[in-house]
Design a protein around this motif. Sequence first.
Motif, mmCIF file in Angstrom:
data_model
loop_
_atom_site.group_PDB
_atom_site.id
_atom_site.type_symbol
_atom_site.label_atom_id
_atom_site.label_comp_id
_atom_site.label_asym_id
_atom_site.label_seq_id
_atom_site.Cartn_x
_atom_site.Cartn_y
_atom_site.Cartn_z
ATOM 1 N N SER A 73 8.787 23.034 -23.862
ATOM 2 C CA SER A 73 8.916 21.844 -24.695
ATOM 3 C C SER A 73 9.262 20.652 -23.817
ATOM 4 O O SER A 73 9.566 20.794 -22.628
ATOM 5 N N PHE A 74 9.256 19.490 -24.418
ATOM 6 C CA PHE A 74 9.621 18.265 -23.726
ATOM 7 C C PHE A 74 11.050 18.343 -23.201
ATOM 8 O O PHE A 74 11.373 17.766 -22.168
ATOM 9 N N HIS A 75 11.889 19.088 -23.873
ATOM 10 C CA HIS A 75 13.290 19.243 -23.465
ATOM 11 C C HIS A 75 13.423 19.953 -22.126
ATOM 12 O O HIS A 75 14.455 19.847 -21.466
ATOM 13 N N ASP A 76 12.387 20.685 -21.726
ATOM 14 C CA ASP A 76 12.397 21.387 -20.441
ATOM 15 C C ASP A 76 12.075 20.472 -19.264
ATOM 16 O O ASP A 76 12.194 20.877 -18.116
ATOM 17 N N LEU A 77 11.633 19.252 -19.547
ATOM 18 C CA LEU A 77 11.187 18.343 -18.493
ATOM 19 C C LEU A 77 12.217 18.146 -17.375
ATOM 20 O O LEU A 77 11.853 18.204 -16.194
ATOM 21 N N PRO A 78 13.485 17.914 -17.664
ATOM 22 C CA PRO A 78 14.445 17.743 -16.555
ATOM 23 C C PRO A 78 14.476 18.941 -15.597
ATOM 24 O O PRO A 78 14.423 18.757 -14.373
ATOM 25 N N ASN A 79 14.524 20.144 -16.130
ATOM 26 C CA ASN A 79 14.544 21.322 -15.255
ATOM 27 C C ASN A 79 13.235 21.487 -14.504
ATOM 28 O O ASN A 79 13.222 21.923 -13.355
ATOM 29 N N ASP A 130 4.616 14.003 -6.644
ATOM 30 C CA ASP A 130 3.176 14.254 -6.682
ATOM 31 C C ASP A 130 2.859 15.485 -7.540
ATOM 32 O O ASP A 130 2.225 16.432 -7.101
ATOM 33 N N ILE A 131 3.371 15.440 -8.773
ATOM 34 C CA ILE A 131 3.106 16.528 -9.713
ATOM 35 C C ILE A 131 2.353 15.980 -10.917
ATOM 36 O O ILE A 131 2.408 14.792 -11.223
ATOM 37 N N THR A 132 1.635 16.864 -11.570
ATOM 38 C CA THR A 132 0.916 16.538 -12.789
ATOM 39 C C THR A 132 1.577 17.289 -13.924
ATOM 40 O O THR A 132 1.790 18.499 -13.830
ATOM 41 N N ILE A 133 1.887 16.568 -14.976
ATOM 42 C CA ILE A 133 2.503 17.195 -16.145
ATOM 43 C C ILE A 133 1.463 17.215 -17.259
ATOM 44 O O ILE A 133 0.944 16.174 -17.656
ATOM 45 N N GLU A 134 1.160 18.409 -17.710
ATOM 46 C CA GLU A 134 0.202 18.581 -18.794
ATOM 47 C C GLU A 134 0.936 19.249 -19.946
ATOM 48 O O GLU A 134 1.589 20.258 -19.768
ATOM 49 N N GLU A 135 0.796 18.682 -21.109
ATOM 50 C CA GLU A 135 1.501 19.243 -22.265
ATOM 51 C C GLU A 135 0.689 18.969 -23.518
ATOM 52 O O GLU A 135 0.130 17.898 -23.675
ATOM 53 N N LYS A 136 0.657 19.930 -24.368
ATOM 54 C CA LYS A 136 0.054 19.732 -25.678
ATOM 55 C C LYS A 136 1.059 19.020 -26.559
ATOM 56 O O LYS A 136 2.266 19.241 -26.440
ATOM 57 N N VAL A 137 0.568 18.200 -27.409
ATOM 58 C CA VAL A 137 1.436 17.574 -28.422
ATOM 59 C C VAL A 137 1.017 18.144 -29.759
ATOM 60 O O VAL A 137 -0.117 17.979 -30.192
ATOM 61 N N ARG A 138 1.919 18.879 -30.382
ATOM 62 C CA ARG A 138 1.627 19.525 -31.655
ATOM 63 C C ARG A 138 2.380 18.775 -32.745
ATOM 64 O O ARG A 138 3.583 18.552 -32.649
ATOM 65 N N LEU A 139 1.676 18.394 -33.791
ATOM 66 C CA LEU A 139 2.314 17.733 -34.926
ATOM 67 C C LEU A 139 2.776 18.811 -35.898
ATOM 68 O O LEU A 139 1.983 19.467 -36.559
ATOM 69 N N ASN A 140 4.091 18.994 -35.958
ATOM 70 C CA ASN A 140 4.679 19.989 -36.860
ATOM 71 C C ASN A 140 4.761 19.433 -38.258
ATOM 72 O O ASN A 140 4.782 18.214 -38.461
#
Length: 142
Positions: A73-79, A130-140
């Motif tokens: 999830s987005f909350h995991d971004l810091p780690n 130099d990282i790429t962040i790919e994430e799906k955005v799901r509308l709950n």
Amino acid sequence: MIKNERQLKITGNTLRKFESILVQLTTQYQSSADLKLKMQIDALETDVLKLKREIEEFEYLKSGAVKIILAKSFHDLPNVIIKARIARALTQKDLALKLGMKEQQIQRYETNDFASASFAMMVKIVDALDITIEEKVRLNKI
């Protein structure tokens, strides 16, 4: 999560102390069969396992073998960002130099999981790594 070499050293020392205490408690338990002592042993075994996993994760990240870091999830971004820094073989000081800031600022960001970092700063950090962040955005459902 271990975030730097200093924390790795402290965790390693703590692990050795816990393992030593565990040996002592296990020896005592074998001669007494005290249920309270058994509960202490079980709790300590859990702590030892957790510390070993944290050390293994840090060493694996440092090994250079990591190419993808998963976030649930987005909350995991810091780690994820901290893990990416470690996997890139960058210290907090190295990252700070790349960003033109002081090491202590990166330490503060990482200590509070980037809660005080602006979105613009997060983008700069991601670019510096130099990282790429790919994430799906799901509308709950609401």
